[in-house]
Motif scaffolding. Structure first.
Motif, PDB file in Angstrom:
ATOM      1  N   GLU A 175       0.850  -1.188   0.000  1.00 20.81           N
ATOM      2  CA  GLU A 175       0.000   0.000   0.000  1.00 20.81           C
ATOM      3  C   GLU A 175       0.890   1.244   0.000  1.00 20.81           C
ATOM      4  O   GLU A 175       1.696   1.435   0.905  1.00 20.81           O
ATOM      5  N   ILE A 176       0.753   2.060  -1.031  1.00 22.80           N
ATOM      6  CA  ILE A 176       1.511   3.311  -1.089  1.00 22.80           C
ATOM      7  C   ILE A 176       0.595   4.416  -1.595  1.00 22.80           C
ATOM      8  O   ILE A 176      -0.458   4.156  -2.175  1.00 22.80           O
ATOM      9  N   GLY A 177       1.006   5.646  -1.393  1.00 22.81           N
ATOM     10  CA  GLY A 177       0.268   6.776  -1.930  1.00 22.81           C
ATOM     11  C   GLY A 177      -0.961   7.135  -1.110  1.00 22.81           C
ATOM     12  O   GLY A 177      -1.173   6.627   0.003  1.00 22.81           O
ATOM     13  N   PRO A 178      -1.799   8.026  -1.643  1.00 22.80           N
ATOM     14  CA  PRO A 178      -2.988   8.490  -0.904  1.00 22.80           C
ATOM     15  C   PRO A 178      -4.012   7.389  -0.720  1.00 22.80           C
ATOM     16  O   PRO A 178      -4.011   6.383  -1.440  1.00 22.80           O
ATOM     17  N   ASN A 179      -4.894   7.591   0.249  1.00 21.48           N
ATOM     18  CA  ASN A 179      -5.951   6.621   0.532  1.00 21.48           C
ATOM     19  C   ASN A 179      -7.085   6.794  -0.475  1.00 21.48           C
ATOM     20  O   ASN A 179      -7.900   7.706  -0.376  1.00 21.48           O
ATOM     21  N   THR A 180      -7.150   5.913  -1.469  1.00 17.81           N
ATOM     22  CA  THR A 180      -8.187   5.976  -2.497  1.00 17.81           C
ATOM     23  C   THR A 180      -9.268   4.928  -2.286  1.00 17.81           C
ATOM     24  O   THR A 180     -10.222   4.873  -3.051  1.00 17.81           O
ATOM     25  N   GLY A 181      -9.109   4.105  -1.261  1.00 12.87           N
ATOM     26  CA  GLY A 181     -10.031   3.001  -1.069  1.00 12.87           C
ATOM     27  C   GLY A 181      -9.638   1.769  -1.857  1.00 12.87           C
ATOM     28  O   GLY A 181     -10.293   0.729  -1.760  1.00 12.87           O
TER      29      GLY A 181
END
Length: 436
Positions: A175-181
């Protein structure tokens, strides 16, 4: 020609190798939808297309699909390899012991396992290519030899492997980056696949124009791209939208890299075309300058290297190596290749077709288990489906009707040489045309 005939010709059996895979892909989709409907009817909710089930299905069968990649090349060359399950188990136990007893770091252990696979493949390749023993006999002996070696080395014990090593079989994209769901790396992977589909379609159209060939009607290309991109988007969202901590499996990423690499090798290189030439007509290929022994040695060695990789992935997913690893793997790999369109006599088959064939068997097995069908009946049903599917396809092909296997095999069909008008001993031997 009517629009319907245009669509039928170019979408299901057109002139590009890409289009010839659609028949088997639609068969896979039909089986998925069948089990989705049956599980929805029985449980009130379709289970086949749930994110957790798709992720588990892909992860559980990745090692068989890796074996199918190597087995396709063996079968196309006109051979068979019955030893892959035993080789995978033997390499798995050696790698596990190397980390447990010799304190090898897991990256070094992976290289060690691939090296052992290469040595085993060289052993098989020597007997097949340079001694002339049929591959069936060589690999049958190898199946017994390395199954016994697995039990001898492991002493019928289970050997655990470290957590770092488990990533190649049980890990997921992080899991990397912004929380996009969703899992962002899985989304990027799916986006890249969609771009590749569109690029390949337009590249194919450009190539046909450069060859002064009639291109596929644009509206057919749009439909074809829309279908493929739609399926890719759906599958991407399923894999990216699983529970936190799961996403596209690392073993699946390894498989994707192998499929792309071996697909390019078999389609676009002289070495790949030589494999098809040897399987189509070994004598004619040798007279044309193909190094027959080198090709046979390579396909056998390559198969054992991939078997070693598959064995390590299975051990990593299981978190331990055991004496029952690898049982019947060779049968699953061979079934995947033949369902995917390979010819028993060699010379015909594709990497992508074998992967789809493996997924057909995987979905069938998964769907029957979801419905609560016992293991004994699952084996019976799988055997009957394999036999009836291939028999029906061969019957349709012989009677001139639509044939999935016939459709997939067209890119690799050989032109039969015309009968000579006279028996002139001075005439050169007829050439066999092989489409690479």
């Amino acid at each position: 020609m009517s629009r319907f005939k245009d669509l039928q010709k170019n979408l299901f059996g057109g002139t590009t190798s890409n289009a010839r895979q659609f028949g088997m892909i639609f068969t896979l989709v039909a089986i998925v939808l069948l089990f989705q409907g049956l599980t929805a009817w029985k449980f009130g909710d379709g289970l086949t297309l749930r994110s957790d089930n798709l992720i588990a299905l892909f992860q559980q069968n990745s090692y068989i699909l890796i074996l199918a990649v190597g087995m396709l090349m063996v079968i196309v060359a006109g051979h068979i390899d019955l030893s892959v399950g035993s080789v995978a188990a033997f390499v798995g136990i050696l790698v596990a012991k190397s980390m447990a007893d010799w304190s090898l770091p897991w990256p070094v252990a992976i290289l060690f396992g691939l090296g052992i696979g290469a040595l085993i493949g060289a052993w098989h390749g020597f007997w097949v290519a340079y001694v002339g023993v049929p591959a069936f006999i060589v690999t049958l002996a190898g199946m017994l030899l390395f199954r016994g070696a697995n039990q001898f080395v492991g002493n019928a014990a289970t050997i655990p492997v470290p957590e770092g090593f488990q990533i190649i079989g049980g890990g997921f994209l992080p899991e990397i980056g912004p929380n996009t769901g969703y899992n962002n790396l899985t989304l990027l992977l799916g986006l890249a696949a969609c771009v590749a589909v569109v690029w390949r379609e337009f590249q194919g159209r450009r190539t046909r124009k450069e060859m002064n060939a009639e291109p596929t009607p644009m509206w057919v290309s749009v439909i074809r791209m829309a279908i493929m991109v739609g399926v890719l988007i759906f599958v991407t969202l399923r894999f990216a939208g699983g529970r936190v901590g799961t996403s596209f499996p690392v073993s699946g990423l390894i498989l994707v890299v192998l499929v792309l690499a071996y697909g390019f090798y078999t389609r676009n290189t002289a070495g790949g075309r030589h494999i098809y030439a040897v399987g189509g007509n070994a004598r004619a290929a040798e007279l044309s300058g193909v190094k027959l022994k080198r090709v046979n040695f390579f396909v056998m060695m390559n198969m054992s290297v991939l078997a070693a990789l598959a064995g390590m992935i299975f051990v990593a997913r299981s978190a331990a190596s055991g004496p029952q690893d690898g049982l019947s793997w060779e049968l699953d790999a061979i079934a995947a290749v033949f369902i995917g369109g390979a010819a028993v006599a060699g010379g015909i088959g594709t990497i992508s077709g074998s992967i789809v064939g493996g997924l057909v068997m995987a979905v069938l097995n998964n769907g029957l288990q979801l419905l609560g069908v016992g293991t004994d009946r699952v084996q019976i049903i799988k055997g009957l489906v394999l036999l009836l599917a291939v028999a029906l396809d061969v019957l349709n092909k012989s009677q001139g009707r639509f044939s999935i296997i016939g459709t997939i095999s067209k890119p690799f069909s050989r032109e039969a040489p015309a009968a000579p008008a006279s028996s002139d001993a001075g005439n050169p031997p007829a050439k066999t045309t092989v489409a690479g």
